[in-house]
Design a protein around this motif. Structure first.
Motif, PDB file in Angstrom:
ATOM      1  N   ALA A 157      39.749  60.598  72.658  1.00  0.00           N
ATOM      2  CA  ALA A 157      40.813  60.685  71.648  1.00  0.00           C
ATOM      3  C   ALA A 157      42.137  60.147  72.205  1.00  0.00           C
ATOM      4  O   ALA A 157      43.176  60.273  71.551  1.00  0.00           O
ATOM      5  N   LEU A 168      41.066  68.361  66.286  1.00  0.00           N
ATOM      6  CA  LEU A 168      39.952  67.403  66.206  1.00  0.00           C
ATOM      7  C   LEU A 168      38.611  68.096  66.377  1.00  0.00           C
ATOM      8  O   LEU A 168      37.648  67.798  65.662  1.00  0.00           O
ATOM      9  N   GLU A 183      40.435  65.481  57.915  1.00  0.00           N
ATOM     10  CA  GLU A 183      39.903  64.234  58.488  1.00  0.00           C
ATOM     11  C   GLU A 183      39.979  64.306  60.015  1.00  0.00           C
ATOM     12  O   GLU A 183      40.986  64.779  60.557  1.00  0.00           O
ATOM     13  N   ASP A 184      38.928  63.845  60.705  1.00  0.00           N
ATOM     14  CA  ASP A 184      38.902  64.028  62.159  1.00  0.00           C
ATOM     15  C   ASP A 184      39.625  62.894  62.889  1.00  0.00           C
ATOM     16  O   ASP A 184      39.036  62.145  63.664  1.00  0.00           O
ATOM     17  N   SER A 185      40.925  62.796  62.641  1.00  0.00           N
ATOM     18  CA  SER A 185      41.744  61.837  63.385  1.00  0.00           C
ATOM     19  C   SER A 185      43.160  62.394  63.476  1.00  0.00           C
ATOM     20  O   SER A 185      43.540  63.253  62.675  1.00  0.00           O
ATOM     21  N   GLU A 186      43.915  61.899  64.460  1.00  0.00           N
ATOM     22  CA  GLU A 186      45.301  62.352  64.618  1.00  0.00           C
ATOM     23  C   GLU A 186      46.076  62.064  63.338  1.00  0.00           C
ATOM     24  O   GLU A 186      46.831  62.901  62.836  1.00  0.00           O
ATOM     25  N   ASP A 187      45.847  60.874  62.792  1.00  0.00           N
ATOM     26  CA  ASP A 187      46.556  60.499  61.573  1.00  0.00           C
ATOM     27  C   ASP A 187      46.180  61.437  60.419  1.00  0.00           C
ATOM     28  O   ASP A 187      47.040  61.884  59.657  1.00  0.00           O
TER      29      ASP A 187
END
Ligand code: G16
Length: 545
Positions: A157, A168, A183-187
């Motif tokens: 990541a 995450l 959603e599995d993202s930093e954004d």
């Protein structure tokens, strides 16, 4: 069957340094970054096994030493629900990290697999990240060797904050399920926070710009990304963003500096105008401390205790306005470091529990409430809404427009607040949302109660493990007779309180003291530190003065 040959050949390239004893402490392994190579390799293997134990669910690994100086580094393991590693496995991690040779390591692994009944045929998945420390690059590569030795699938990541990594883990493990966490993202995470925040403050007075001290760490990158998701609802002025400057991380800035020194980072002296709100993050952006200068230019601290008081009262009011006061009970969790005035203020209004230092202790205690607000005085904390409470909120039929608005706000808070671990940036948005709703400046917030003057002192001793505590770390049981001497001293100070405990993240013993008058709090702290030093110190030149 363990992949013995692959572990053996890679383990030999990451030998354990002799004469060092590692310990999975308050926040994972944490010590000089240059000594951690073998630990990271072994953590890679352990995280892989932990994932197999959970039938291939994703485990997290964060490489950070948070508030510690730049030369330190560390690593912590995150369990599938995004929470801290289970205590029994902390002990396994300590044992495995101290196996002197590769053969000893293999034997200890074999014992772990047998005693914890791990099915080695299961898949293993691990997501990992690091903060901005220079030593992190090599440590991540040692971790990757560990993952490949055990045959785990790794997801890098990159450089991000500790709370993003926790998020995450939970998002990955709940993906495409009814409990999907986002959603599995930093954004994806920042979008989620941004939209919840904008809903919460819509229709309120526009917020004045907030000055954010990023501790010259990874929070600078995260805060920049987050500010792009706020749609202009909260202008952020980012300071101390020099992530490339050697030695700058946490140096005379950041949440730990501000809280411990009880002063403004010198770099902000010309930047902060009286009345303006400012906050500091720490090196991995999981702690938050607020402050402002009053009209005389005097520094005023708004620490984790003040955040707890602000947030808990707001949630209690919303629960009442939503018509849920008989069904949803709010409680607060603190540690011995909580200012006595905050405990008095809160316990007059809500159930308050005191537990030992360390987020995991607060988190577990907070789970016993319908809504558990937990903050350490140092700014580390969050709010937990129990699954039953979240279901209640979702099912509740409001009977008036006012109830419906309050319910909506509560639902948005569950999206805004990181339920896996404290996040400085999510907490910052939470504070800003409450201030906007209350129409508070720092002054009104500060006046909820008046802090007792207090002082925190570090004492370097020969062996901090000689210090053992009881009663949520409020009393020492060893070294013998020291507590009686502290009690004797404390009695001489008006409103005096003091306790001593070994740090779990630095090689020091911490002394906390408070009293009604500033000079007395300082004197008490230094006299207790002197007692500690006389009993367990070493070099007389290091005796606290
Ligand atoms: C860590 C823990 C916190 C704890 C702090 C200091 O924070 O997560 O719970 O309060 O260390 O602990 P100690 O007094 O035992 O050194 P961080 O922000 O450094 O990860």
């Amino acid at each position: 069957q363990l992949p013995i040959e692959s572990i053996r050949s890679l383990s030999d390239t990451h030998p354990k340094p002799p004469h060092i004893r590692f310990q999975y402490g308050t926040a994972g392994f944490r010590t000089l970054g240059s000594t951690l190579d073998s630990v990271l390799f072994r953590v890679g293997v352990i995280a892989g096994l932990r994932s197999k134990k959970f039938d291939g669910q994703t485990i997290g690994v964060m490489v950070t030493a948070s508030h510690n100086p730049e030369q330190d580094n560390g690593v912590k393991i995150v369990d599938p629900r995004g929470e801290m590693l289970e205590a029994a496995w902390e002990a396994h991690a300590t044992t495995l990290s101290n196996a002197p040779t590769t053969n000893d390591f293999l034997e200890a692994l074999d014992a772990l697999v047998r005693t914890t009944k791990i099915d080695l045929s299961k898949p293993a998945r691990v997501v990992y990240a690091r903060d901005t420390r220079p030593s992190g690059v090599a440590l991540v590569s040692a971790l990757e060797d560990g993952l490949s030795a055990i045959g785990a699938e790794g997801r890098n990541a990159g450089v991000t904050t500790t709370p993003v990594l926790h998020y995450l883990v939970k998002a990955i493990n709940t993906k495409d399920t009814p409990e999907s966490y986002g959603e599995d993202s930093e954004d994806g995470y920042f979008q989620k926070l941004g939209s919840a925040f904008q809903s919460l403050v819509s229709g309120r007075q526009p917020l004045e710009p907030l000055l954010v001290d990023c501790a010259n760490g990874v929070g600078a990158l995260a805060a920049l990304s987050l500010s792009g998701c706020l749609g202009g609802s909260l202008p952020l002025i980012l300071e101390n963003t020099a992530i490339q400057s050697p030695g700058a991380l946490n140096n005379a800035c950041g949440a730990d500096y501000v809280k411990t020194m009880q002063r403004l980072p010198p770099s902000l002296a010309d930047r902060l105008k009286p009345g303006q709100r400012a906050c500091s993050l720490d090196g991995d952006a999981d702690r938050l401390i607020y402050y402002y200068l009053d009209e005389r230019g005097i520094f005023r601290l708004l620490d984790g205790d003040k955040i707890a008081a602000l947030v808990a009262a707001f949630i209690v009011d919303l629960v009442k306005s939503a018509g849920l006061e008989n069904e949803v009970k709010v409680g607060v969790v603190q540690t011995a470091y909580a200012n006595g005035a905050s405990t008095k203020y809160l316990s007059g209004r809500l159930p308050v529990k005191c537990v030992a230092t360390g987020v995991k202790h607060l988190h577990h205690a907070a789970e016993h409430f319908n809504v558990g607000v937990y903050f350490e005085a140092n700014g580390h904390g969050t709010v937990l809404f129990s699954p039953a409470t979240q279901a209640k909120l979702a099912a509740h039929q409001p009977s008036t427009p006012a109830q419906s608005t309050a319910l909506n706000h509560l639902m948005n808070l569950t999206r805004l607040i990181n339920q896996t671990v404290g996040d400085a940036l999510s907490d910052m948005l939470l504070v800003e949302a409450v201030l906007a709703h209350r129409s508070y400046t720092g002054v009104e917030w500060d006046s909820l109660y008046v802090d007792l003057p207090n002082r925190l002192v570090k004492v370097v001793v020969q062996d901090r493990n000689a210090f053992r505590t009881e009663n949520a770390e409020r009393r020492l049981v060893s070294p013998p007779a020291l507590q009686a001497k502290i009690d004797e001293l404390v009695r001489r100070y008006d409103g005096g309180r003091s306790f001593v405990r070994p740090s779990g993240t630095e090689d020091v013993v911490r002394v906390y003291a408070e009293a009604v008058v500033r000079s007395q709090a300082d004197e008490l702290a230094f006299r207790v530190a002197g007692l500690v030093y006389d009993v367990a110190g070493g070099d007389p030149s290091k005796r606290p003065k």
